[in-house]
Write a protein that holds these residues in place. Sequence first.
Motif, short mmCIF file in Angstrom:
data_model
loop_
_atom_site.label_atom_id
_atom_site.label_comp_id
_atom_site.label_asym_id
_atom_site.label_seq_id
_atom_site.Cartn_x
_atom_site.Cartn_y
_atom_site.Cartn_z
N UNK A 230 0.79 -1.22 0.00
CA UNK A 230 0.00 0.00 0.00
C UNK A 230 0.82 1.27 0.00
N UNK A 231 2.09 1.19 0.42
CA UNK A 231 2.95 2.38 0.42
C UNK A 231 3.83 2.45 -0.82
N UNK B 262 -4.33 -3.31 -2.06
CA UNK B 262 -3.12 -2.74 -1.46
C UNK B 262 -3.15 -2.96 0.05
N UNK B 263 -2.11 -3.57 0.59
CA UNK B 263 -2.03 -3.85 2.01
C UNK B 263 -1.02 -2.92 2.68
N UNK B 264 -1.39 -2.42 3.87
CA UNK B 264 -0.56 -1.46 4.59
C UNK B 264 0.00 -2.09 5.86
N UNK B 265 1.18 -1.63 6.28
CA UNK B 265 1.79 -2.20 7.49
C UNK B 265 1.06 -1.80 8.76
N UNK B 266 1.00 -2.73 9.72
CA UNK B 266 0.45 -2.40 11.03
C UNK B 266 1.42 -1.51 11.79
N UNK B 267 2.69 -1.89 11.74
CA UNK B 267 3.73 -1.08 12.39
C UNK B 267 4.50 -0.31 11.33
N UNK C 100 -13.53 7.16 21.63
CA UNK C 100 -12.12 6.82 21.64
C UNK C 100 -11.84 5.97 20.41
N UNK C 101 -10.96 6.46 19.52
CA UNK C 101 -10.87 5.91 18.17
C UNK C 101 -9.73 4.91 18.00
N UNK C 102 -8.50 5.29 18.39
CA UNK C 102 -7.38 4.37 18.19
C UNK C 102 -6.23 4.71 19.12
N UNK C 103 -5.29 3.77 19.20
CA UNK C 103 -4.05 3.97 19.94
C UNK C 103 -2.87 3.65 19.03
N UNK C 104 -1.82 4.46 19.11
CA UNK C 104 -0.53 4.12 18.52
C UNK C 104 0.38 3.77 19.69
N UNK C 105 0.86 2.54 19.72
CA UNK C 105 1.64 2.07 20.85
C UNK C 105 3.06 2.62 20.81
N UNK C 106 3.79 2.35 21.89
CA UNK C 106 5.17 2.82 21.97
C UNK C 106 6.05 2.25 20.89
N UNK C 107 5.71 1.04 20.40
CA UNK C 107 6.51 0.44 19.31
C UNK C 107 5.84 0.62 17.96
N UNK C 108 4.98 1.65 17.85
CA UNK C 108 4.40 2.09 16.58
C UNK C 108 3.42 1.10 15.96
N UNK C 109 2.62 0.45 16.78
CA UNK C 109 1.55 -0.40 16.28
C UNK C 109 0.23 0.35 16.38
N UNK C 110 -0.51 0.40 15.28
CA UNK C 110 -1.81 1.06 15.24
C UNK C 110 -2.88 0.08 15.73
N UNK C 111 -3.58 0.43 16.80
CA UNK C 111 -4.59 -0.45 17.39
C UNK C 111 -5.95 0.24 17.37
N UNK D 20 2.15 -8.65 9.99
CA UNK D 20 2.67 -7.30 9.99
C UNK D 20 1.89 -6.32 9.15
N UNK D 21 0.86 -6.80 8.42
CA UNK D 21 0.06 -5.93 7.57
C UNK D 21 -1.38 -5.89 8.05
N UNK D 22 -2.06 -4.80 7.76
CA UNK D 22 -3.45 -4.64 8.15
C UNK D 22 -4.32 -5.59 7.34
N UNK D 23 -5.21 -6.34 8.01
CA UNK D 23 -6.09 -7.30 7.35
C UNK D 23 -7.06 -6.56 6.42
N UNK D 24 -7.30 -7.13 5.25
CA UNK D 24 -8.28 -6.59 4.30
C UNK D 24 -9.46 -7.55 4.24
N UNK D 25 -10.67 -7.02 4.39
CA UNK D 25 -11.89 -7.77 4.14
C UNK D 25 -12.70 -6.99 3.11
#
Length: 391
Positions: free
Chosen positions: A31-32, A99-104, A219-230, A83-88
């Motif tokens: 995706x990038x 196009x698949x994008x990285x989770x981190x 509350x929409x999302x969190x980006x963790x300390x190790x850069x994971x989008x949750x 390591x990539x965001x799931x597509x449905x």
Amino acid sequence: MRGFRMAWWLSLWLVACSVQALPWTIEVVDGLDRQQTLAEVQLQLLPARQQVAGGLTDGSGRFSLNTEMADDSSTTLTLKKHGLVVIEAPCPCNGKTYAMLPVKQNFDGLRIVLTWEADGLDLDARLIYPGKNLYFETLKGPDTLLEGADKPGHGPEVITLEKKHAGDSYIYAVHDFTHGTTARAHQLSLSQAKVQLYLGKTLLRTYKVPRQRVGNLWTVFRITGNSELQDINRLGEVRGEPADAMSEVEVLLDDKVAVSSLEVGAVPQGDAKTLNEQGEATYKAGDVLRSRDFFRQAIEQDPAYAQAYSNLGLTHRKLGELSRALEADNQAIALASGATAATVRASAYYNSASIYEAAGRFADALALYQKAREQKASPVYDQAIERVRKL
């Protein structure tokens, strides 16, 4: 939990029907960098009432299959790669590129865009991270900027994360300023609010406010300390001054705290509970399709309702939707909490074990039956364990 998810995915091969690689084809790319194709992406076609089919993309990011399922609008295409965001995505899907994008990833330059449709409603974009609360009274923080907060109308309010600080977590939310002190406010849920995440010109994610829920803080999302989008995507109630609106979710700045543990104010489960009970009654009456709809509505009302996920898994299994059943059971196990947690987990483990047993995966079935018994003693689990041991 990652290991369990991988286990249910791999199990699909043993319950999937055999197919031959012929005309139907899709392509999967990064995706990038859309010039870069992705190999070994796990692909699955999920028809409404049939067994699943799937495979892995080849070295050129392509997958071919001889099946009519890909042309059926009731079929869902799922793409997964570590390591990539799931597509449905819904079918028809023949000839399409996904196009698949990285989770981190590197979130420097991330833009978070809030818009909404409801008139007379003032929504505020909020971002907290260690030592900082970014909103309309602060506007700027270390390497962050809020724009559009002073404009009337429907937005956009844009927060730019100029540089993510290593090791720091970030929580993004939307506050209904207009009803900041109103009990059981529902206007935010009806606002058609939408949050979109961009890196450069690439759209990473779109969130829509949960419908038919009570609450003034989304509350929409969190980006963790190790850069994971949750994803969080939960609506709840808060009271007090605008500066304190995020105080109830600050606990999520600690990455050890699970997103599913979030409780904001007193969010009633009455509607979700009623829908779940209606689903249970409908299931007992033999109308499995209708019961599935009730359980889905209950989850829409309360995305953390573990019992509804467990019930949904049972209906998927009855309808032959095996991968969906396993995923719903997995969600139930992950979300279960409180006094009923052991019962919910035991039921979900048992449901999953039944699928493995029917597929001839006796070792996996035995392990899950034993997990069910570890959660809660029951003659049913004992009998299942003894039965599988003899196979």
